[in-house]
Design an enzyme around this catalytic site. Structure first.
Site, short mmCIF file in Angstrom:
data_model
loop_
_atom_site.label_atom_id
_atom_site.label_comp_id
_atom_site.label_asym_id
_atom_site.label_seq_id
_atom_site.Cartn_x
_atom_site.Cartn_y
_atom_site.Cartn_z
N ASN A 56 2.77 4.59 -15.55
CA ASN A 56 3.05 3.37 -14.79
C ASN A 56 2.44 2.13 -15.46
O ASN A 56 2.28 1.09 -14.82
CB ASN A 56 2.49 3.47 -13.37
CG ASN A 56 3.01 4.67 -12.62
OD1 ASN A 56 2.27 5.59 -12.29
ND2 ASN A 56 4.30 4.69 -12.36
N HIS A 84 8.15 8.84 -14.49
CA HIS A 84 8.51 7.49 -14.98
C HIS A 84 8.51 7.38 -16.51
O HIS A 84 8.68 6.28 -17.04
CB HIS A 84 7.55 6.44 -14.40
CG HIS A 84 7.82 6.13 -12.96
ND1 HIS A 84 8.98 5.51 -12.56
CD2 HIS A 84 7.09 6.35 -11.85
CE1 HIS A 84 8.95 5.36 -11.24
NE2 HIS A 84 7.82 5.87 -10.78
N HIS A 193 -1.33 8.30 -6.64
CA HIS A 193 -2.08 7.05 -6.70
C HIS A 193 -3.10 6.92 -5.58
O HIS A 193 -3.57 5.81 -5.29
CB HIS A 193 -1.16 5.81 -6.71
CG HIS A 193 -0.23 5.78 -7.88
ND1 HIS A 193 0.67 4.76 -8.09
CD2 HIS A 193 -0.05 6.63 -8.91
CE1 HIS A 193 1.38 5.00 -9.18
NE2 HIS A 193 0.95 6.14 -9.68
FE LIG Z 1 4.79 9.59 -11.13
#
Ligand SMILES: [Fe+2]
Length: 276
Positions: A56, A84, A193
């Site tokens: 990220n 991602h 997160h």
């Molecule tokens: Fe992820």
């Protein structure tokens, strides 16, 4: 006791290997906090080896070659990723040449890059394996079957193995910890997160935490500007996400590993905050 640095009957023992695992680096705020704290953490905690999830790092979505090179220059030894990883198309050309940036090993055949690597850390060789869960995520290949094959292959080279299990479901990440207990030195979760408070040593000698947390904006919704995230929840309409501003945290764990057996002897959560 394993991991002792003292001198026993068999002579001097190798110093414990200290590994710092850093939670998902989110956008410019995460990169700024990392640049501030990583050199301090390396010396304060006497870190030998740093693994960080970087998927990220580019404004919350993916990572670019320039950012990846900056992380390696800045003190990260191996970069892991997750769902991602393909967000920035320019990363494909980079990942096929740079095996210090991992993508989950259980991406189907044909995906570029590699999912594991073994590199030197001082006198030791350390293996890092990146896996991705399938619960509430894309149905890629089975992470458990992939782990069996990868761990067996890595153990032919080293017993010091750190696994980043990138997943949405806490259950799937915990299951992977138990599944690999005694076969690897550590299983650390990423992707959510939100740092979990369940760090522990499993009975077979594997250090485990369900999620490392975030290296990014704290007054946010998992890194995203909270007003934008709330707007999407309230209206159900798509909008453009941006990293939040304000205070930033670095989160992760520090793990001590007995270099002879590969068993972890300690795991502690790490958190540092930088004012915005
Ligand atoms: Fe992820």
């Amino acid at each position: 006791m394993l991991g002792s640095t003292g001198e026993g009957k068999e002579g001097p023992r190798l110093k414990a290997l200290t590994v710092l695992c850093i939670g998902d680096i989110f956008g410019e705020p995460g990169r700024r906090a990392l640049a501030h704290f990583l050199p301090r953490l390396r010396s304060e905690l006497e870190v030998d080896f740093v693994v960080a999830n970087v998927e990220n790092a580019a404004a919350g979505f993916g990572v670019t070659p320039t950012l990846a090179r900056g992380f390696l220059d800045g003190g990260i030894d191996v970069m892991t990723s997750g769902n991602h990883i393909w967000d920035r198309k320019e990363i494909i050309e980079y990942i096929v040449k740079e095996n210090l940036l991992l993508r989950p090993a259980n991406y189907p055949r044909g995906a570029p890059g590699v999912g594991s690597v073994v590199i030197k850390a001082g006198a030791h060789r350390v293996g890092v394996l990146n896996l991705q869960g399938r619960v509430f995520m894309s149905p890629i290949d089975c992470p458990f079957a992939t782990a069996d094959a990868e761990v067996e292959r890595l153990r032919g080279e080293t017993t010091l193995i750190v696994v980043d299990m990138h997943g949405e479901a806490t259950s799937e990440k915990q299951a992977m910890g138990w599944y690999l207990d005694g076969r690897v030195s550590a299983v650390v979760g990423s992707h959510s997160h939100v740092q979990t408070a369940d760090e522990r040593l499993l009975p077979g000698g594997t250090a485990f935490i369900t999620d490392l947390g975030i290296t990014g904006p704290f007054d946010s919704v998992i890194g995203v500007d909270k007003a934008l995230a709330i707007q999407r929840f309230v209206t159900g309409m798509p909008n453009r996400f941006e990293p939040a501003k304000g205070r930033v945290r670095v989160q992760g764990v520090v793990i001590r590993i007995d270099p002879e057996s590969g068993r972890a002897t300690g795991i502690e959560r790490v958190q540092r905050e930088l004012a915005g």
